[in-house]
Design a protein around this motif. Structure first.
Motif, PDB file in Angstrom:
ATOM      1  N   LYS C  64       0.826  -1.264   0.010  1.00  0.00           N
ATOM      2  CA  LYS C  64      -0.055   0.020  -0.156  1.00  0.00           C
ATOM      3  C   LYS C  64       0.948   1.362   0.050  1.00  0.00           C
ATOM      4  O   LYS C  64       0.773   2.229  -0.862  1.00  0.00           O
ATOM      5  N   SER C  65       1.911   1.401   1.034  1.00  0.00           N
ATOM      6  CA  SER C  65       2.624   2.398   1.193  1.00  0.00           C
ATOM      7  C   SER C  65       3.299   2.562  -0.339  1.00  0.00           C
ATOM      8  O   SER C  65       3.654   3.784  -0.686  1.00  0.00           O
ATOM      9  N   THR C  66       3.944   1.556  -0.719  1.00  0.00           N
ATOM     10  CA  THR C  66       4.812   1.629  -2.017  1.00  0.00           C
ATOM     11  C   THR C  66       3.972   2.339  -2.764  1.00  0.00           C
ATOM     12  O   THR C  66       4.473   2.765  -3.687  1.00  0.00           O
ATOM     13  N   MET C 192      -2.436  10.347   1.569  1.00  0.00           N
ATOM     14  CA  MET C 192      -2.145  10.135   2.980  1.00  0.00           C
ATOM     15  C   MET C 192      -1.790   8.653   3.363  1.00  0.00           C
ATOM     16  O   MET C 192      -2.692   7.948   3.102  1.00  0.00           O
ATOM     17  N   ASP C 193      -0.667   8.386   3.939  1.00  0.00           N
ATOM     18  CA  ASP C 193      -0.208   7.205   4.319  1.00  0.00           C
ATOM     19  C   ASP C 193      -0.553   6.858   5.801  1.00  0.00           C
ATOM     20  O   ASP C 193       0.170   7.278   6.864  1.00  0.00           O
ATOM     21  N   GLU C 194      -1.845   6.086   6.006  1.00  0.00           N
ATOM     22  CA  GLU C 194      -2.305   5.852   7.490  1.00  0.00           C
ATOM     23  C   GLU C 194      -1.894   6.900   8.387  1.00  0.00           C
ATOM     24  O   GLU C 194      -1.365   7.134   9.490  1.00  0.00           O
ATOM     25  N   PRO C 195      -2.710   8.297   8.076  1.00  0.00           N
ATOM     26  CA  PRO C 195      -2.532   9.382   8.542  1.00  0.00           C
ATOM     27  C   PRO C 195      -2.900   9.378  10.283  1.00  0.00           C
ATOM     28  O   PRO C 195      -2.614  10.174  10.940  1.00  0.00           O
TER      29      PRO C 195
HETATM   30 MG   LIG Z   1       2.743   1.038   4.914  1.00  0.00          MG
END
Ligand SMILES: [Mg+2]
Ligand SMILES: Nc1ncnc2c1ncn2[C@@H]1O[C@H](COP(=O)(O)OP(=O)(O)OP(=O)(O)O)[C@@H](O)[C@H]1O
Lengths: 280, 317, 272
Positions: C64-66, C192-195
């Motif tokens: 996901k982050s990638t 937004m990455d797991e904000p």
């Molecule tokens: Mg991640």
């Protein structure tokens, strides 16, 4: 192009320029000294003593002096500083005492060599009555090498993985047994690196040995004889304009010694990191 | 040790205790050495300071061993000027180099520059001195001095600052040589503290569209500032204490330097130069110079130490 | 804000896919990403509509982050990363050679999992972006700072503390400050990455409220571990598994009647 891209490129460009200047100044200095000095270095130059009041001859006595002085420094310094490092890394924890010792070591590392020279003179040459001698020079250099060996060894001991120690302690070994049998052997390459760096400092030192070991260009008969190290020899030849040629030659030999020392310690450090990285 | 063993044999406990105590003793040797150095240097040099009066000793301008007058202001200024010049050269250069290897250059370039810096740090000062004596001094004499005389001397202020006469020895030569010598200290400590800046800060800055340069100067460098300052202070200490290299290129007349090209005799050089023939009060005076050196260096050490402690406290919060 | 240009391409080449001619603001086609030899993203194709919230869910390590970091090329910073396929922003492939990454990131802002305020004052944090993009005028900066903090629902809380260190406010406030910092450069997309994963429930709900408001003006892509959160705030949801895009649909549809068995297993908590 937007204004700030220009600034970015110019800025980054300047960083590269400063990197190049740094590397270049090293290259220029080393290449120049070696180019001037290596032609002088012959077998005879290495094995003969200075002659005609230092105007001719070789540098054998000064090599002997440098090696001897360094040896004394390391022999005196290593046991003390490694023991101190063990105490700092394994026993002291993060107490005020460690902080104090660390402050002491850092301060010692920062004290100018000429001050060590003054101290060595008054303490060893004068009060101990050793006169200008191999011994006084060596012991003074030992004090200068102390903080180097201490800090490097301490780091090396600290990075020994806890799992090693726990493994040994879990078998019922005492703390000291664990340190002696497990921690020190693992940390050995790191400790050796520290010792080599200390050697580097001793080999290259001039001012402190000038004030404690004197400037007598003969092969010493005992540790109480005055000596002249290679560094002091360069100083004498160059500033009294006795023989520039021999000054270059001595400098080239010295540079090679120092390069060898640096390369060895680099190599050992890399191997140590790899070894621990691989086994963790 | 009791915390590890269940019922240790008493003998073994004693042995362990003895070992621990001897290790402690070795650790204390560092502090003891520092203490002895301070003690001996002070007791050796103090008489002259008292005799001359501390103010005259530090602020007087006459150094005349034949008439037993020992005032060291010219040497203090010499040390100060030479150190300042070396910092002015080495700080931008070293910081740039540190930024390069910490933030910009690919990994391989770091693999070239790092060993170069280590080597630079390992080269004995006498070698720098020799190089300065046979390359830098003639260069300044043959190129910089005529240039300054023909093109800079007419300028107001700058002309005076640079000077127009000289034989190559002096402040400029000493400052340049010293700059190269303290580069490694500044670079490696600055690099370490730049690297310690959390990645999140870099990303946060780039994610807004900062250029690399804006990120380095606006975010990373301020965040690493305390470490960079520590590096500079350490480099400064090296410059103040450096002896042989400076001695060989500074020209060594005990006057107050008035320009970049004028000769100077920093404190460290004075000690070595006069050591051979100094006796009695003269020798004591050299120890008194040692006191001043030691004093300055210990203050710098203290600054670094306190800076480190403060950083630790912040990190703990 | 005239100093900020809105093109990501330095020299606009004559190209059939002119700006404005696109269905999705962001569209990835057959996007693959390798960390060295390991393939972390496998042939991802998905489009993201303007003024919507798109959620990306999936078990830890699924990429996901990638993927998110591909969308503004933050992955460029990781050594050894290789990307194939394409990802477009407003019809332009952002992996083209002539793309100006810096300008791209200005338009596609990013908020990270851990709040990362710069170690400077609250005001300077928000003003950082406009400043680096060339705004010097104090009044203009004041205006931008106030507007951004208002948008991030922080103005009333912090208006009297603008000169305080940004490290002195709470974690939730820090995260909203980071959002305000992004908004200050007027991006079009917010990644937004797991904000909210480092925040407590109240701070989380504030961030969620904020997202609903921001969606009027911005396009938002959010990575989240929290399926309720995805269901609450997003319009569309993408489910990733081991580097693959398994299902991508309207959020309601995906959560109520997933068409893939693995999606169903995941959202009903049967694995992951
Ligand atoms: Mg991640
Ligand atoms: N810098 C890197 N180098 C090598 N592999 C990486 C790197 N970053 C991530 N990976 C790998 O790529 C895969 C996807 O990682 P990613 O961080 O995108 O997962 P994620 O879905 O965001 O997980 P999480 O929910 O835990 O944040 C993981 O297997 C991870 O180990």
């Amino acid at each position: 192009m937007e204004h700030r891209y220009l600034i970015n490129n110019v800025g980054i460009g300047l960083l590269w320029v400063s990197g190049c200047i740094t590397v270049l100044s090293l290259l220029v200095i080393i290449v120049y000294i070696l180019a001037q000095g290596l032609p002088v270095v012959t077998w005879g130059f290495l094995t003969q003593n200075p002659a005609s009041h230092d105007r001719a001859g070789g540098i054998f006595a000064t090599i002997v002096a440098t090696v001897a002085v360094t040896l004394i420094a390391i022999l005196v310094s290593t046991p003390i500083s490694v023991a101190a490092a063990i105490y700092m890394a394994e026993y002291a924890g993060d107490s005020w005492l460690t902080n104090l010792v660390r402050f002491g070591a850092d301060s010692l590392a920062g004290i100018p060599s000429i001050v060590f020279g003054l101290f060595g003179y008054i303490m060893f040459v004068h009060y101990a009555g050793w006169n200008y001698s191999l011994l006084a020079g060596g012991v003074t250099l030992a004090l200068m090498a102390l903080p180097i060996i201490l800090r490097v060894s301490e780091e090396a001991i600290k990075v020994v993985p806890d799992s090693y120690k726990h493994g040994s302690l879990a078998m019922g070994a005492s703390k000291w047994q664990t340190i002696w049998k497990v921690v020190l052997p693992t940390a050995l390459p790191g400790i050796i690196t520290g010792v080599i760096l200390g050697m580097g400092r001793a080999v290259g030192e001039t001012a402190a040995v000038l004030l404690t070991a004197g400037s007598w260009a003969k092969v010493p008969g005992s540790v109480f004889d005055p000596v002249r190290t290679m560094t002091v020899h360069i100083y004498t030849l160059a500033t009294e304009n006795l023989s520039m040629k021999n000054a270059y030659g001595t400098a080239a030999v010295l540079v090679i010694m120092v390069l060898a020392i640096t390369l060895t310690s680099n190599y050992l450090t890399r191997r140590y990191i790899k070894k621990l990285g691989g086994s963790r | 040790m009791s915390e590890y063993s269940f019922t240790g044999k008493p003998v073994r406990k004693v042995v362990e205790k003895v070992i621990e105590s001897s290790l402690l003793l070795c650790a204390l040797s560092c502090i003891l050495t520092i203490f002895l150095i301070i003690l001996f240097i002070i007791t050796q040099g103090m008489p002259i300071i008292l005799k001359e009066g501390p103010v005259d000793f530090v602020l007087g301008t006459t150094w005349d061993p034949y008439n037993d007058i020992y005032n060291i202001l010219p040497m203090i200024i010499g040390t100060f000027v030479v150190t300042l010049l070396s910092l002015a050269i080495a700080v931008p250069l070293g910081l740039g180099c540190a930024m390069l290897i910490a933030e910009v250059a690919p990994y391989q370039v770091r693999g070239i520059i790092r060993p170069a810096i280590e080597t630079l740090a390992a080269i004995p000062s006498i070698i720098y001195g020799l190089f300065g004596l046979i390359v830098l001094v003639p260069f300044i004499r043959d190129y910089i001095v005529p240039f300054a005389r023909d093109y800079i001397a007419w300028m107001p202020l700058v002309g005076d600052l640079v000077g127009a006469k000289g034989n190559g020895f002096g402040v400029l030569a000493a400052g340049v040589i010293l700059a190269v010598m303290i580069l490694p200290t500044i670079i490696s400590i600055s690099e370490d503290s730049l690297r310690a800046v959390p990645r999140e800060l870099r990303e946060g800055s780039l994610a807004i569209g900062a250029t690399k340069w804006q990120m380095i100067t606006g975010i990373v460098t301020p965040a690493a500032l305390s470490g960079i300052i520590a590096g500079v202070v350490l480099g400064m200490g090296r410059a103040i204490g450096e002896t042989m290299a400076v001695l060989m290129v500074a020209g060594n007349s005990p006057i107050i330097p008035t320009s970049l090209l004028s000769m100077t005799r920093p404190m460290t050089s004075a000690i070595v130069l006069e050591w051979n023939y100094a006796t009695g009060d003269h020798q004591t005076a050299l120890f008194a110079i040692g006191i001043v050196l030691l004093f300055v260096i210990m203050i710098l050490n203290l600054i670094i130490y306190l800076g480190k402690r403060k950083k630790l406290n912040v990190a703990r919060m | 804000m005239a100093a900020i240009d809105t093109t990501i391409i330095k020299d606009t080449p004559a190209s059939p896919a002119a700006a404005g001619d696109y269905e999705y603001v962001i569209e990835s086609k057959d996007l693959c990403l390798y960390y060295g030899k390991t393939m972390a993203l496998k042939h991802i194709s998905m489009g993201i509509r303007a003024n919507s919230i798109t959620a990306i869910i999936g078990p830890s390590g699924c990429g996901k982050s990638t993927y998110l970091r591909c969308l503004n090329r933050m992955n460029d910073l990781v050594p050894g990363v290789r990307v194939t396929g394409s990802s477009t922003f407003k019809g332009r492939n952002i992996y083209d050679r002539d793309v100006d990454v810096v300008a791209l990131r200005k338009q596609i802002g990013m908020v990270f999992q851990k709040p990362n305020p710069f170690p400077m004052s609250i005001y300077d944090n928000v003003a950082y972006g406009p400043r680096i993009h060339g705004t010097r005028n104090r009044q203009e900066l004041d205006r931008i700072v106030e507007k951004s903090l208002r948008q991030a629902a922080l103005w009333d809380e912090l208006r009297d503390r603008l000169q305080d260190s940004a490290l002195s406010i709470s974690g939730g406030q820090q995260q909203r400050l980071c959002i305000a910092r992004c908004l200050a450069v007027e991006p079009e997309v917010l990644l937004m990455d797991e904000p909210a994963s480092a925040l407590d429930p109240i701070a989380t709900s504030k961030i969620e409220d904020l997202m609903r408001v921001l969606k009027e003006k911005y396009t938002i892509v959010i990575v989240t571990h929290n399926m309720q959160q995805a269901a609450r705030v997003s319009d569309r949801t993408a489910f990733f598994l081991m580097g693959e895009l398994i299902e991508y649909d309207n959020t309601r549809k995906l959560f109520e009647t997933p068409s893939d068995r693995r999606t169903e297993d995941y959202i009903t908590g049967r694995f992951g």
